[in-house]
Design a protein around this motif. Structure first.
Motif, PDB file in Angstrom:
ATOM      1  N   ALA A  32       0.835  -1.202   0.000  1.00  0.00           N
ATOM      2  CA  ALA A  32       0.000   0.000   0.000  1.00  0.00           C
ATOM      3  C   ALA A  32       0.871   1.253   0.000  1.00  0.00           C
ATOM      4  O   ALA A  32       0.592   2.222  -0.715  1.00  0.00           O
ATOM      5  N   TYR A  33       1.928   1.226   0.801  1.00  0.00           N
ATOM      6  CA  TYR A  33       2.861   2.351   0.860  1.00  0.00           C
ATOM      7  C   TYR A  33       3.499   2.587  -0.510  1.00  0.00           C
ATOM      8  O   TYR A  33       3.561   3.715  -1.001  1.00  0.00           O
ATOM      9  N   ALA A  34       3.959   1.509  -1.139  1.00  0.00           N
ATOM     10  CA  ALA A  34       4.569   1.611  -2.469  1.00  0.00           C
ATOM     11  C   ALA A  34       3.547   2.078  -3.506  1.00  0.00           C
ATOM     12  O   ALA A  34       3.869   2.893  -4.383  1.00  0.00           O
ATOM     13  N   ALA A  35       2.309   1.577  -3.408  1.00  0.00           N
ATOM     14  CA  ALA A  35       1.263   1.993  -4.348  1.00  0.00           C
ATOM     15  C   ALA A  35       0.989   3.486  -4.215  1.00  0.00           C
ATOM     16  O   ALA A  35       0.829   4.197  -5.212  1.00  0.00           O
ATOM     17  N   SER A  36       0.977   3.977  -2.984  1.00  0.00           N
ATOM     18  CA  SER A  36       0.762   5.408  -2.754  1.00  0.00           C
ATOM     19  C   SER A  36       1.880   6.227  -3.374  1.00  0.00           C
ATOM     20  O   SER A  36       1.636   7.238  -4.032  1.00  0.00           O
ATOM     21  N   VAL A  90      -7.049   2.626  -6.185  1.00  0.00           N
ATOM     22  CA  VAL A  90      -7.543   3.023  -4.869  1.00  0.00           C
ATOM     23  C   VAL A  90      -7.237   1.914  -3.874  1.00  0.00           C
ATOM     24  O   VAL A  90      -7.483   0.740  -4.154  1.00  0.00           O
ATOM     25  N   VAL A  91      -6.693   2.303  -2.716  1.00  0.00           N
ATOM     26  CA  VAL A  91      -6.483   1.365  -1.621  1.00  0.00           C
ATOM     27  C   VAL A  91      -7.341   1.851  -0.459  1.00  0.00           C
ATOM     28  O   VAL A  91      -7.090   2.914   0.108  1.00  0.00           O
ATOM     29  N   VAL A  92      -8.372   1.081  -0.133  1.00  0.00           N
ATOM     30  CA  VAL A  92      -9.286   1.441   0.952  1.00  0.00           C
ATOM     31  C   VAL A  92      -8.721   0.904   2.261  1.00  0.00           C
ATOM     32  O   VAL A  92      -8.253  -0.237   2.336  1.00  0.00           O
TER      33      VAL A  92
END
Length: 145
Positions: A32-36, A90-92
């Motif tokens: 998630a951190y990398a995706a952001s 999107v990461v919820v």
């Protein structure tokens, strides 16, 4: 008047979660951190008391769960500025990774085919030692009229 459907076979929440999670790939905290960092939108759906108690993820958009679909539908009249298109990653994020799974499935139903959720939720993010800020509330999507 709506069309009548046949009886719905009851399903327990554990089975429902298993079914919806089979429709997409969930991410862990590091992913998630990398995706952001790569441009994905992190969306925090935790309620205010949890955000105040545990802190916030810097840069995450705060959207109350009951507003999520209205804010992230890129064709909706009440969308957040960040809801730029159906290809948006999107990461919820909820508190522990349960409500976010149902929310991600709902976003898929709206055509946001790259929506996912964070396994373990905010608690996994925090346990991984990723950035958290306390004491300030970030801008949220404007309230639904």
């Amino acid at each position: 008047m709506s069309a009548r459907r046949g009886p719905v076979t009851p399903v327990g929440i554990d089975e429902l979660l298993e079914r919806v999670r089979a429709g997409y790939t969930r991410v862990d905290a590091q992913e998630a951190y990398a995706a952001s960092a790569a441009g994905a939108l992190l969306v925090d759906i935790r309620y205010q008391a949890l955000r105040e108690r545990d802190g916030l993820i810097p840069g995450a958009l705060v959207v109350e769960r009951n507003e999520l679909e209205w804010r992230l539908d890129p064709t909706g009249s009440h969308r957040a500025a960040e809801a730029t298109g159906h290809d948006l990653r999107v990461v919820v994020i909820c508190n522990e990774g349960y409500a976010s799974s149902l929310a991600a499935a709902s976003l898929h139903a709206l055509g946001l085919h790259r929506a996912t959720d964070l396994t373990g939720g905010f608690q996994a993010w925090k346990s991984a030692g990723l950035p958290v800020v306390t004491g300030t509330e970030p801008p949220t999507a404007a309230p639904h009229p």
